[in-house]
Design a protein around this motif. Structure first.
Motif, PDB file in Angstrom:
ATOM      1  N   GLY A   1      43.203  42.487  38.049  1.00 49.29           N
ATOM      2  CA  GLY A   1      43.270  42.511  39.507  1.00 49.29           C
ATOM      3  C   GLY A   1      43.169  41.094  40.022  1.00 49.29           C
ATOM      4  O   GLY A   1      42.837  40.168  39.269  1.00 49.29           O
ATOM      5  N   ASP A   2      43.475  40.910  41.320  1.00 53.29           N
ATOM      6  CA  ASP A   2      43.330  39.560  41.863  1.00 53.29           C
ATOM      7  C   ASP A   2      41.846  39.308  42.116  1.00 53.29           C
ATOM      8  O   ASP A   2      41.083  40.242  42.382  1.00 53.29           O
ATOM      9  CB  ASP A   2      44.182  39.369  43.119  1.00 53.29           C
ATOM     10  CG  ASP A   2      43.582  40.055  44.308  1.00 53.29           C
ATOM     11  OD1 ASP A   2      42.600  39.534  44.849  1.00 53.29           O
ATOM     12  OD2 ASP A   2      44.070  41.130  44.680  1.00 53.29           O
TER      13      ASP A   2
ATOM     14  N   LEU B   1      43.883  33.584  48.905  1.00 54.34           N
ATOM     15  CA  LEU B   1      42.953  34.298  48.012  1.00 54.34           C
ATOM     16  C   LEU B   1      41.779  33.389  47.643  1.00 54.34           C
ATOM     17  O   LEU B   1      40.625  33.823  47.627  1.00 54.34           O
ATOM     18  CB  LEU B   1      43.666  34.772  46.737  1.00 54.34           C
ATOM     19  CG  LEU B   1      44.698  35.896  46.915  1.00 54.34           C
ATOM     20  CD1 LEU B   1      45.287  36.304  45.577  1.00 54.34           C
ATOM     21  CD2 LEU B   1      44.066  37.114  47.579  1.00 54.34           C
TER      22      LEU B   1
ATOM     23  N   LEU C   1      40.138  38.089  44.457  1.00 54.54           N
ATOM     24  CA  LEU C   1      39.518  38.439  45.737  1.00 54.54           C
ATOM     25  C   LEU C   1      39.106  39.908  45.726  1.00 54.54           C
ATOM     26  O   LEU C   1      37.943  40.230  46.003  1.00 54.54           O
ATOM     27  CB  LEU C   1      40.470  38.155  46.906  1.00 54.54           C
ATOM     28  CG  LEU C   1      39.956  38.607  48.277  1.00 54.54           C
ATOM     29  CD1 LEU C   1      38.618  37.934  48.614  1.00 54.54           C
ATOM     30  CD2 LEU C   1      40.971  38.328  49.382  1.00 54.54           C
ATOM     31  N   SER C   2      40.022  40.815  45.384  1.00 53.73           N
ATOM     32  CA  SER C   2      39.620  42.234  45.440  1.00 53.73           C
ATOM     33  C   SER C   2      38.574  42.564  44.389  1.00 53.73           C
ATOM     34  O   SER C   2      37.658  43.344  44.659  1.00 53.73           O
ATOM     35  CB  SER C   2      40.819  43.179  45.388  1.00 53.73           C
ATOM     36  OG  SER C   2      41.778  42.715  44.534  1.00 53.73           O
TER      37      SER C   2
ATOM     38  N   ARG D   1      44.856  38.738  36.929  1.00 58.17           N
ATOM     39  CA  ARG D   1      45.786  39.620  37.645  1.00 58.17           C
ATOM     40  C   ARG D   1      47.039  39.904  36.812  1.00 58.17           C
ATOM     41  O   ARG D   1      47.868  40.704  37.219  1.00 58.17           O
ATOM     42  CB  ARG D   1      46.138  39.003  39.008  1.00 58.17           C
ATOM     43  CG  ARG D   1      46.995  37.770  38.958  1.00 58.17           C
ATOM     44  CD  ARG D   1      46.961  36.968  40.253  1.00 58.17           C
ATOM     45  NE  ARG D   1      47.411  37.729  41.402  1.00 58.17           N
ATOM     46  CZ  ARG D   1      47.699  37.197  42.590  1.00 58.17           C
ATOM     47  NH1 ARG D   1      47.579  35.886  42.778  1.00 58.17           N
ATOM     48  NH2 ARG D   1      48.102  37.930  43.591  1.00 58.17           N
TER      49      ARG D   1
ATOM     50  N   SER E   1      37.874  33.936  48.735  1.00 59.01           N
ATOM     51  CA  SER E   1      37.007  34.312  47.609  1.00 59.01           C
ATOM     52  C   SER E   1      35.782  33.421  47.461  1.00 59.01           C
ATOM     53  O   SER E   1      34.734  33.877  46.989  1.00 59.01           O
ATOM     54  CB  SER E   1      37.803  34.237  46.288  1.00 59.01           C
ATOM     55  OG  SER E   1      38.856  35.160  46.296  1.00 59.01           O
TER      56      SER E   1
ATOM     57  N   GLN F   1      35.269  41.346  45.744  1.00 60.41           N
ATOM     58  CA  GLN F   1      34.774  42.261  46.794  1.00 60.41           C
ATOM     59  C   GLN F   1      34.102  43.481  46.151  1.00 60.41           C
ATOM     60  O   GLN F   1      33.026  43.909  46.584  1.00 60.41           O
ATOM     61  CB  GLN F   1      35.935  42.703  47.697  1.00 60.41           C
ATOM     62  CG  GLN F   1      36.393  41.602  48.639  1.00 60.41           C
ATOM     63  CD  GLN F   1      37.753  41.872  49.287  1.00 60.41           C
ATOM     64  OE1 GLN F   1      38.575  42.624  48.748  1.00 60.41           O
ATOM     65  NE2 GLN F   1      37.998  41.251  50.417  1.00 60.41           N
ATOM     66  N   GLN F   2      34.731  44.011  45.101  1.00 60.09           N
ATOM     67  CA  GLN F   2      34.148  45.188  44.432  1.00 60.09           C
ATOM     68  C   GLN F   2      32.815  44.840  43.759  1.00 60.09           C
ATOM     69  O   GLN F   2      31.862  45.606  43.812  1.00 60.09           O
ATOM     70  CB  GLN F   2      35.114  45.725  43.369  1.00 60.09           C
ATOM     71  CG  GLN F   2      36.343  46.416  43.951  1.00 60.09           C
ATOM     72  CD  GLN F   2      37.486  46.506  42.933  1.00 60.09           C
ATOM     73  OE1 GLN F   2      37.267  46.423  41.740  1.00 60.09           O
ATOM     74  NE2 GLN F   2      38.703  46.659  43.422  1.00 60.09           N
TER      75      GLN F   2
END
Ligand code: SAM
Length: 293
Positions: free
Chosen positions: A79-80, A214, A82-83, A58, A218, A86-87
């Motif tokens: 990015g973090d 997070l 978690l996001s 991140r 995750s 998700q992607q």
């Protein structure tokens, strides 16, 4: 204010990571906290497949330091985790090896301008992602005494959280790490082995970066991102993180016939004396790893 900047980060528990995650030629690798690439370099020396690697961080400075890997074909993602996870789940991606080496890097702690350390004076920042709006100054200067006490108690496990929170509210505004640390010191009992602000700084850092939430959100995604036979390792640095990892791994790799995974590490693996000699930061590191069935 003098800022000393060093950009060295020695990867912790490197030999156990290689032993338990056991990277093989051609395997794919997801590094969720690639930092300065110490673990990634060693794993990719085994997989010899940089084009199968995705390196996430991140922090823009860390991503900038990883461009050598991109030149070899690795994908870099700022990015973090978690996001990004998700992607990757939404894209149907799966990996043979996944590693999360949690927390801050040595350059974060050594660069006073990032505001993580109380030993050198710097701004109250503590953001791993410097595009994020919430920083430590906002928390310290605008949160109520009750909210500060809750953060310091929950994320710092600090018994004197209420006293510290009241001293912060009475002394604010604060703009620098040393001014905050000195105020904390002034209300703490004398003679402690560690700096009296250690737990409060840990708490503020966790709150600013939303570290525990997070991680908690995750871990189930990381299981989804593992191929059958894939290995996931998580390195934590304090008991709050380790508790979350331990519980999540007990759920997925517990002693049940329908468990999704098997434990690879028996309990948590810690650094041996040899590693501690050249990398004291490994002192509190704990590795836990599982393999997906
Ligand atoms: C301990 S360092 C990793 C060092 C790396 N393993 C190496 O050998 O160089 C942790 C890194 O994770 C990053 N980080 C921490 N939490 C993160 C999160 N939630 N999402 C993405 N990156 C994160 C930090 O910015 C930092 O660079």
């Amino acid at each position: 204010m003098r800022h000393v900047i060093r950009n060295e980060h020695i990867p912790v528990l490197l030999q156990p990571v290689l032993q338990y995650l056991d990277p093989q030629a051609g395997e794919s690798y997801l590094d969720l906290t690639a930092g300065y690439g110490g673990h990634a370099r060693a794993v990719l020396e085994c997989t010899k497949a940089p084009e199968q690697a995705t390196l996430v961080d991140r922090d823009a400075n860390a991503i900038a330091a990883l461009t050598g890997f991109a030149k070899q074909g690795a994908m870099l993602v700022q990015g973090d985790f978690l996001s990004v996870s998700q992607q990757l789940v939404a894209a149907g991606r799966q990996f043979d090896i996944i590693l999360a080496d949690l927390g801050v890097s040595s350059p974060h702690l050594d660069n006073a301008a990032r505001g993580f350390a109380f030993g050198q004076d710097g701004p109250l920042d503590m953001r791993m992602d410097q595009t994020q709006t919430l920083d430590a100054a906002t928390v310290v200067n605008t949160y109520s005494a009750d909210d500060l006490a809750r953060i310091i108690k929950t994320y710092g496990e600090e018994p004197r959280a209420k006293t510290i929170a009241q001293a912060i509210v009475a002394g604010r505004p604060f703009h620098s790490t040393v001014a905050l640390a000195e105020t904390i010191r002034s209300v703490m009992p004398k003679g402690s082995k560690t700096h009296p602000a250690t737990r409060t700084f840990q708490a503020l850092r966790i709150a600013v970066n939303d570290e525990l939430e997070l991680l908690r959100a995750s871990l189930p995604l990381w299981m989804q991102l593992l191929k059958p036979g894939g290995r996931l390792g998580v390195i934590s640095f304090h008991s709050l993180e380790d508790r979350i990892v331990k519980q999540a791994f007990a759920e997925v790799a517990g002693d049940r016939y329908d468990a999704e995974a098997l434990p690879l590490t028996k309990g948590a693996v810690t650094a041996d004396d040899t590693e501690l000699v050249f990398n004291p930061r490994a002192r509190s590191a704990k590795l836990r790893a599982v393999v997906k069935k």
